[in-house]
Design a protein around this motif. Sequence first.
Motif, PDB file in Angstrom:
ATOM      1  N   SER A   1      -2.766  -4.901  -3.002  1.00  0.00           N
ATOM      2  CA  SER A   1      -3.654  -3.941  -3.674  1.00  0.00           C
ATOM      3  C   SER A   1      -2.881  -2.883  -4.457  1.00  0.00           C
ATOM      4  CB  SER A   1      -4.555  -3.242  -2.650  1.00  0.00           C
ATOM      5  OG  SER A   1      -3.780  -2.419  -1.791  1.00  0.00           O
ATOM      6  N   ASP A   2      -1.615  -2.591  -4.094  1.00  0.00           N
ATOM      7  CA  ASP A   2      -0.888  -1.412  -4.604  1.00  0.00           C
ATOM      8  C   ASP A   2      -1.775  -0.176  -4.428  1.00  0.00           C
ATOM      9  OD1 ASP A   2       1.017   0.228  -5.676  1.00  0.00           O
ATOM     10  OD2 ASP A   2       0.874  -0.539  -7.718  1.00  0.00           O
ATOM     11  N   HIS A   3      -2.398  -0.093  -3.249  1.00  0.00           N
ATOM     12  CA  HIS A   3      -3.377   0.975  -2.988  1.00  0.00           C
ATOM     13  C   HIS A   3      -2.704   2.347  -3.096  1.00  0.00           C
ATOM     14  CE1 HIS A   3      -7.061   2.577  -1.190  1.00  0.00           C
ATOM     15  NE2 HIS A   3      -6.321   3.301  -0.366  1.00  0.00           N
TER      16      HIS A   3
ATOM     17  N   SER B   1      -2.169   3.442 -14.168  1.00  0.00           N
ATOM     18  CA  SER B   1      -1.251   3.064 -13.097  1.00  0.00           C
ATOM     19  C   SER B   1      -0.039   2.456 -13.792  1.00  0.00           C
ATOM     20  CB  SER B   1      -1.892   2.045 -12.153  1.00  0.00           C
ATOM     21  OG  SER B   1      -2.081   0.835 -12.832  1.00  0.00           O
ATOM     22  N   SER B   2       1.037   2.300 -13.061  1.00  0.00           N
ATOM     23  CA  SER B   2       2.222   1.679 -13.658  1.00  0.00           C
ATOM     24  C   SER B   2       2.614   0.458 -12.851  1.00  0.00           C
ATOM     25  CB  SER B   2       3.395   2.665 -13.682  1.00  0.00           C
ATOM     26  OG  SER B   2       3.121   3.676 -14.609  1.00  0.00           O
ATOM     27  N   PRO B   3       2.800  -0.698 -13.516  1.00  0.00           N
ATOM     28  CA  PRO B   3       2.596  -0.903 -14.951  1.00  0.00           C
ATOM     29  C   PRO B   3       1.124  -0.764 -15.336  1.00  0.00           C
ATOM     30  CG  PRO B   3       3.046  -2.995 -13.826  1.00  0.00           C
ATOM     31  CD  PRO B   3       3.233  -1.922 -12.820  1.00  0.00           C
TER      32      PRO B   3
ATOM     33  N   PRO C   1      -1.646  11.344 -12.546  1.00  0.00           N
ATOM     34  CA  PRO C   1      -1.011  10.658 -11.417  1.00  0.00           C
ATOM     35  C   PRO C   1      -1.228   9.160 -11.524  1.00  0.00           C
ATOM     36  CG  PRO C   1      -2.538  12.367 -10.644  1.00  0.00           C
ATOM     37  CD  PRO C   1      -2.690  12.284 -12.136  1.00  0.00           C
ATOM     38  N   ASN C   2      -0.161   8.409 -11.360  1.00  0.00           N
ATOM     39  CA  ASN C   2      -0.224   6.939 -11.506  1.00  0.00           C
ATOM     40  C   ASN C   2      -0.738   6.286 -10.242  1.00  0.00           C
ATOM     41  OD1 ASN C   2       2.413   5.766 -13.695  1.00  0.00           O
ATOM     42  ND2 ASN C   2       1.113   7.565 -13.905  1.00  0.00           N
ATOM     43  N   GLY C   3      -1.675   5.379 -10.398  1.00  0.00           N
ATOM     44  CA  GLY C   3      -2.094   4.577  -9.246  1.00  0.00           C
ATOM     45  C   GLY C   3      -3.598   4.460  -9.167  1.00  0.00           C
ATOM     46  N   MET C   4      -4.033   3.390  -8.482  1.00  0.00           N
ATOM     47  CA  MET C   4      -5.457   3.131  -8.276  1.00  0.00           C
ATOM     48  C   MET C   4      -5.669   2.678  -6.835  1.00  0.00           C
ATOM     49  SD  MET C   4      -6.177   1.029 -11.780  1.00  0.00           S
ATOM     50  CE  MET C   4      -7.757   0.453 -11.233  1.00  0.00           C
TER      51      MET C   4
ATOM     52  N   THR D   1      12.800   1.796 -13.076  1.00  0.00           N
ATOM     53  CA  THR D   1      12.330   2.875 -13.951  1.00  0.00           C
ATOM     54  C   THR D   1      12.039   4.118 -13.099  1.00  0.00           C
ATOM     55  OG1 THR D   1      10.751   3.442 -15.704  1.00  0.00           O
ATOM     56  CG2 THR D   1       9.904   2.111 -13.883  1.00  0.00           C
ATOM     57  N   TYR D   2      11.294   5.072 -13.641  1.00  0.00           N
ATOM     58  CA  TYR D   2      11.044   6.366 -13.004  1.00  0.00           C
ATOM     59  C   TYR D   2      12.353   7.161 -12.894  1.00  0.00           C
ATOM     60  CZ  TYR D   2       6.490   4.458 -11.297  1.00  0.00           C
ATOM     61  OH  TYR D   2       5.232   3.901 -11.174  1.00  0.00           O
ATOM     62  N   ALA D   3      13.208   7.084 -13.955  1.00  0.00           N
ATOM     63  CA  ALA D   3      14.459   7.867 -13.962  1.00  0.00           C
ATOM     64  C   ALA D   3      14.145   9.351 -13.876  1.00  0.00           C
ATOM     65  CB  ALA D   3      15.246   7.561 -15.223  1.00  0.00           C
TER      66      ALA D   3
ATOM     67  N   VAL E   1      11.165  -5.231  -6.103  1.00  0.00           N
ATOM     68  CA  VAL E   1      11.512  -4.416  -7.275  1.00  0.00           C
ATOM     69  C   VAL E   1      10.278  -4.076  -8.112  1.00  0.00           C
ATOM     70  CG1 VAL E   1      13.036  -4.144  -9.260  1.00  0.00           C
ATOM     71  CG2 VAL E   1      13.759  -5.613  -7.375  1.00  0.00           C
ATOM     72  N   HIS E   2      10.134  -2.790  -8.401  1.00  0.00           N
ATOM     73  CA  HIS E   2       9.188  -2.338  -9.433  1.00  0.00           C
ATOM     74  C   HIS E   2       9.897  -2.606 -10.755  1.00  0.00           C
ATOM     75  CE1 HIS E   2       6.292   0.754 -11.235  1.00  0.00           C
ATOM     76  NE2 HIS E   2       7.135   0.452 -12.213  1.00  0.00           N
ATOM     77  N   SER E   3       9.320  -3.514 -11.563  1.00  0.00           N
ATOM     78  CA  SER E   3      10.074  -4.132 -12.655  1.00  0.00           C
ATOM     79  C   SER E   3       9.548  -3.736 -14.035  1.00  0.00           C
ATOM     80  CB  SER E   3      10.005  -5.653 -12.500  1.00  0.00           C
ATOM     81  OG  SER E   3      10.321  -6.018 -11.182  1.00  0.00           O
TER      82      SER E   3
ATOM     83  N   VAL F   1       7.166  -6.795  -7.486  1.00  0.00           N
ATOM     84  CA  VAL F   1       5.865  -6.210  -7.126  1.00  0.00           C
ATOM     85  C   VAL F   1       5.009  -6.065  -8.387  1.00  0.00           C
ATOM     86  CG1 VAL F   1       6.766  -4.949  -5.126  1.00  0.00           C
ATOM     87  CG2 VAL F   1       6.647  -3.786  -7.325  1.00  0.00           C
ATOM     88  N   HIS F   2       3.743  -6.075  -8.194  1.00  0.00           N
ATOM     89  CA  HIS F   2       2.717  -5.858  -9.233  1.00  0.00           C
ATOM     90  C   HIS F   2       3.079  -6.403 -10.620  1.00  0.00           C
ATOM     91  CE1 HIS F   2       5.102  -2.297 -10.106  1.00  0.00           C
ATOM     92  NE2 HIS F   2       4.564  -1.530  -9.198  1.00  0.00           N
ATOM     93  N   LEU F   3       3.454  -7.687 -10.682  1.00  0.00           N
ATOM     94  CA  LEU F   3       3.707  -8.312 -11.992  1.00  0.00           C
ATOM     95  C   LEU F   3       2.373  -8.459 -12.739  1.00  0.00           C
ATOM     96  CD1 LEU F   3       6.130 -10.964 -13.050  1.00  0.00           C
ATOM     97  CD2 LEU F   3       3.720 -11.504 -13.411  1.00  0.00           C
TER      98      LEU F   3
ATOM     99  N   THR G   1       0.851  -1.200   0.000  1.00  0.00           N
ATOM    100  CA  THR G   1       0.000   0.000   0.000  1.00  0.00           C
ATOM    101  C   THR G   1       0.886   1.250   0.000  1.00  0.00           C
ATOM    102  OG1 THR G   1      -0.134   0.270   2.410  1.00  0.00           O
ATOM    103  CG2 THR G   1      -1.790  -1.166   1.393  1.00  0.00           C
ATOM    104  N   HIS G   2       0.301   2.344  -0.480  1.00  0.00           N
ATOM    105  CA  HIS G   2       1.001   3.642  -0.458  1.00  0.00           C
ATOM    106  C   HIS G   2       0.049   4.650   0.164  1.00  0.00           C
ATOM    107  CE1 HIS G   2       4.050   2.221  -3.375  1.00  0.00           C
ATOM    108  NE2 HIS G   2       3.042   1.697  -4.055  1.00  0.00           N
ATOM    109  N   MET G   3       0.099   4.794   1.475  1.00  0.00           N
ATOM    110  CA  MET G   3      -0.791   5.765   2.121  1.00  0.00           C
ATOM    111  C   MET G   3      -0.145   7.155   2.035  1.00  0.00           C
ATOM    112  SD  MET G   3      -3.406   4.043   2.906  1.00  0.00           S
ATOM    113  CE  MET G   3      -3.924   2.346   3.193  1.00  0.00           C
TER     114      MET G   3
HETATM  115  O1  URP Z   1       1.015   3.350 -10.512  1.00  0.00           O
HETATM  116  C1  URP Z   1       1.353   2.949  -9.406  1.00  0.00           C
HETATM  117  N1  URP Z   1       1.468   1.661  -9.203  1.00  0.00           N
HETATM  118  N2  URP Z   1       1.606   3.834  -8.445  1.00  0.00           N
HETATM  119  C2  URP Z   1       2.086   3.527  -7.150  1.00  0.00           C
HETATM  120  C3  URP Z   1       3.577   3.468  -7.105  1.00  0.00           C
HETATM  121  C4  URP Z   1       4.128   2.196  -7.681  1.00  0.00           C
HETATM  122  O2  URP Z   1       4.841   2.246  -8.656  1.00  0.00           O
HETATM  123  O3  URP Z   1       3.851   1.119  -7.151  1.00  0.00           O
END
Ligand code: URP
Length: 446
Positions: A309-311, A282-284, A329-332, A154-156, A183-185, A239-241, A61-63
Amino acid sequence: MSTLLIKNGLVIGPHGQEIQDILIRDQLFVELSPVIHPPDDTKIVDAGGKWVLPGVIDPHTHMGIPIKDGHSADTFATGSPSALHGGVTTILDFTVLESGQTLAESLDARIELASESLCDVGIHINITRFEPEILAEIPELIARGFNSFKVFTTYAEANMMLTYDQIEAVASIISQHNGVLMVHSEDNDVVTSSSKPFVQEKQTHPRYHGLSRPASAELEAVRQLGEISSRTNCTIYIVHLNTADGLAKAAEYPLLKVETCPHYLLLSEKMYERGDGQMFVSSPPLRTEADCEALWQGIQNGQIHTIGSDHCPFCLADKPDGMAFQDIPNGMGGVETLFPTLLAQFIDRHLDLELLIRLTSRNPAEIFAIDHLKGGIKPGLHADLMIVDPWSIRDDWESSLETSLDWNAYTDYPALFPETVIRRGEIVVEKSSLKSPSTGHILKSN
Ligand code: URP
Ligand code: ZN
Ligand code: ZN
């Protein structure tokens, strides 16, 4: 001493469902047995005819994480009640390494913010700068009980990326101290070259977000990370494959652990064509329906180890219609619907509920070394559980959410929400409504 007895629940284990009583005292499971005669002052919760499942550990999660012009929409204070409502009693969140900060300072800042959480919280440490002083902190932090670290391929452009050589150096240290590297891959070179034509031709629709981060980016990153895991003997958690090719590649490397997310199982790239397509950025990015099905296969054949969830939610106003894909903005969001939608899917697909429990409780506890505290309904572990009425699957659940967010990605899917949720022996949700729980604990690995 407070004692609680969960009476006559259907406890799901490796041998199917068994009717059990569960005795809880002082925040811990004490006993499981077909019949328990409790002491006189015991509070009894009748679970007759209902499933009793372990509280969910959401490993991702990302609070309230900072983005270019603000923060993701949930803080620990707003995200954790909605997590509890969905049966998530533990969240594993990430530090944010500000410029000039040490890893320890970023951890202490995150612990301070997490003190508002109603869930228990474990913390992964983001390494977004490669400096000798930063690497030197890794063993100390593992000794302090924080054993998981995350890097990005990524995210250079946001100064968050490490090169594969740098990741290998980090992996070597983590491996020597029995930690885990997450790793975010997505390979940055693939992303850069794939995005170029859309940027040059000023194509801004959300569909180009997907096309600019193709499946080949994940495949290349997973290949590189698999090789790094073999050379360094480091457990690497992807993460999040979300692609069939990435999954097949990951299966070649025994030290890779794989997480996927509900949005990659349930939603495809077709979402970008909807009027509110920008909300699904969102990414990916979301992939093809064939990728979704390959992930379901990966769940069944054991190639996927956890579901997080990658919240990282945003409200409608944060992602306005017409915004160029590079600026969205990336994310859900998804911490509240994570388990209820998965449970409904598992029932619909006739999948083994014990497998769901492994993916959402036992495996994350073992991978992140909190299995001395959590990860199942077993004497000695934290008494985290939920009671679910198998017959209360619903399509019209949106209005009953605890979330303060104004948009939800899963409204087309059925969900089965818990009736009762217990976190460390405290009833935090009763009759599917949130009570006023005490705050959570910060968890340390063993
Ligand atoms: O798009 C996403 N997944 N945002 C949250 C940060 C990350 O890369 O997991
Ligand atoms: Zn990520
Ligand atoms: Zn994430």
